[in-house]
Design an enzyme around this catalytic site. Structure first.
Site, PDB file in Angstrom:
ATOM      1  N   HIS A  17      -1.638  47.281 -75.504  1.00  0.00           N
ATOM      2  CA  HIS A  17      -0.666  46.511 -76.282  1.00  0.00           C
ATOM      3  C   HIS A  17       0.011  47.408 -77.317  1.00  0.00           C
ATOM      4  O   HIS A  17       1.237  47.395 -77.476  1.00  0.00           O
ATOM      5  CB  HIS A  17      -1.357  45.343 -76.993  1.00  0.00           C
ATOM      6  CG  HIS A  17      -2.015  44.377 -76.071  1.00  0.00           C
ATOM      7  ND1 HIS A  17      -1.331  43.421 -75.371  1.00  0.00           N
ATOM      8  CD2 HIS A  17      -3.326  44.224 -75.723  1.00  0.00           C
ATOM      9  CE1 HIS A  17      -2.175  42.709 -74.643  1.00  0.00           C
ATOM     10  NE2 HIS A  17      -3.389  43.176 -74.834  1.00  0.00           N
ATOM     11  N   ARG A 134       6.832  55.436 -72.873  1.00  0.00           N
ATOM     12  CA  ARG A 134       7.228  56.374 -73.927  1.00  0.00           C
ATOM     13  C   ARG A 134       8.316  57.330 -73.415  1.00  0.00           C
ATOM     14  O   ARG A 134       8.442  57.550 -72.210  1.00  0.00           O
ATOM     15  CB  ARG A 134       5.999  57.156 -74.391  1.00  0.00           C
ATOM     16  CG  ARG A 134       5.013  56.302 -75.193  1.00  0.00           C
ATOM     17  CD  ARG A 134       3.634  56.913 -75.214  1.00  0.00           C
ATOM     18  NE  ARG A 134       2.983  56.780 -73.920  1.00  0.00           N
ATOM     19  CZ  ARG A 134       1.789  57.278 -73.629  1.00  0.00           C
ATOM     20  NH1 ARG A 134       1.129  57.978 -74.537  1.00  0.00           N
ATOM     21  NH2 ARG A 134       1.263  57.109 -72.434  1.00  0.00           N
ATOM     22  N   GLU A 233       3.179  53.932 -65.810  1.00  0.00           N
ATOM     23  CA  GLU A 233       3.327  55.363 -66.077  1.00  0.00           C
ATOM     24  C   GLU A 233       3.118  56.165 -64.798  1.00  0.00           C
ATOM     25  O   GLU A 233       3.895  57.077 -64.485  1.00  0.00           O
ATOM     26  CB  GLU A 233       2.326  55.791 -67.151  1.00  0.00           C
ATOM     27  CG  GLU A 233       2.570  55.145 -68.499  1.00  0.00           C
ATOM     28  CD  GLU A 233       1.485  55.453 -69.509  1.00  0.00           C
ATOM     29  OE1 GLU A 233       1.661  55.105 -70.694  1.00  0.00           O
ATOM     30  OE2 GLU A 233       0.434  56.029 -69.128  1.00  0.00           O
TER      31      GLU A 233
END
Length: 323
Positions: A17, A134, A233
């Site tokens: 999270h 990210r 990812e």
């Protein structure tokens, strides 16, 4: 413009999270927002010094009314709780995985798997194009070398079921080449000391608490992983994966991704300790078979790369800012 993010992290909750919200916060900051996390004081060991610490969710409601945007990534909030938060802050973005909390009201809901929400949600941001990764994942797998014989083992930020060591032991017992393994531990991984000793004794490469995991993922021929945010990812970097499901909220993402053919999965969170040992053996047997299947590996990589492009956080930030 001020955004508040209600999300917690701990050994039991995991880090997913927090990590995906940090990716969204970074994208918002680039558009001129100020972002701050709102964290239950019990979990401050996993928080940042500049977070808001609360002792009750009523405090979160009070904070929300003074912000320009509220982002909620918290399974403790059921439909009525989410609607109450929406009444306090109409610019409410809810991050969801399971769509199992009933109908709630929100301006936006974000779910990287395909789900249907009620008309009480004004804007549904649905699908893997909204997966929050990210910025380093924008480099994409074309810049990495997947030709190496490297099996990446990463069971999340905390490895809540302590699966890393038994998986390594089972691989060793099957004769898998230990020097072909790369272990990645989160900074708060369970049983980390025992894992480190095993890796040292068997010449296994190990990293812990890396801020940028893309080089390790980019070198991997294949991975064994938990199925939280890491699923997206690994897909973004084109890594065929066998997932160990360690939490219920991972169910629906696996139900949608396993049939696509780039990954497989085995469930651990509902099993007893004895059952987990047998499941570990089954997982490792699958890994060894897939490891030798060059055709599957090539197809799986191409499929994974088609699913996630790493731009989800920017898409969400732009949607929120322009609405």
């Amino acid at each position: 413009m001020k955004a508040l993010i209600r999300a917690d992290a701990s050994v039991d909750i995991g880090m997913g999270h927090r990590v995906r919200c940090q990716a969204l916060a970074q994208a918002l900051v680039e558009l001129g927002w100020t972002c701050c996390f709102v964290v239950d004081r019990r979990y401050q060991a996993f928080a940042a010094a500049n977070d808001y610490f609360i002792d009750s969710e009523a405090e979160c409601l009070a904070l929300a009314s003074n912000a320009d945007l509220m982002i909620l990534d918290h399974y403790g909030y059921l439909a009525d709780d989410i609607t109450a938060l929406f009444q306090a802050q109409p610019n409410l973005l809810v991050l969801d995985d399971m769509n199992d909390r009933g109908d709630f009201s929100a301006k936006w809901v974000l779910n990287p798997i395909n789900q249907t929400y009620s008309a009480n949600v004004e804007h549904a941001l649905i699908g893997s194009q909204y997966a929050l990764l990210r910025p380093e994942f924008l480099a994409r797998s074309t810049q990495f070398n997947h030709a190496s014989n490297q099996l990446l083992i990463t069971l999340g930020g905390t490895d809540p079921l302590a699966l890393t060591l038994p998986i390594l032991q089972a691989l060793n017992a099957r004769g898998f080449l230990m020097t072909d393994i790369q272990v990645l531990l989160g900074s708060s991984a369970k049983n980390a000391d025992a894992v480190k000793r095993f890796c040292q004794d068997h010449a296994i490469a190990l990293e812990q608490g890396l801020s940028d995991v893309t080089p390790l993922m980019g070198r991997a021929k294949m991975a064994i992983s938990a199925a939280g945010s890491t699923l997206y990812e690994l897909a973004c970097l084109g890594v065929p994966t066998i997932f160990a499901q360690v939490a219920d909220n991972q169910t629906r993402s696996l139900q949608q991704h396993v049939p696509l053919g780039w990954c497989d999965s085995m469930r651990f969170d509902t099993l007893s300790e004895n059952e987990r040992r047998a499941q570990t053996e089954a997982l490792v047997k699958t890994v060894v078979a897939k490891w030798q299947d060059d055709r599957w590996l090539r197809t799986a990589r191409d499929t994974a790369l088609s699913l996630v492009d790493g731009r989800g956080a920017a898409r969400v930030a732009n949607c929120v800012t322009s609405s």
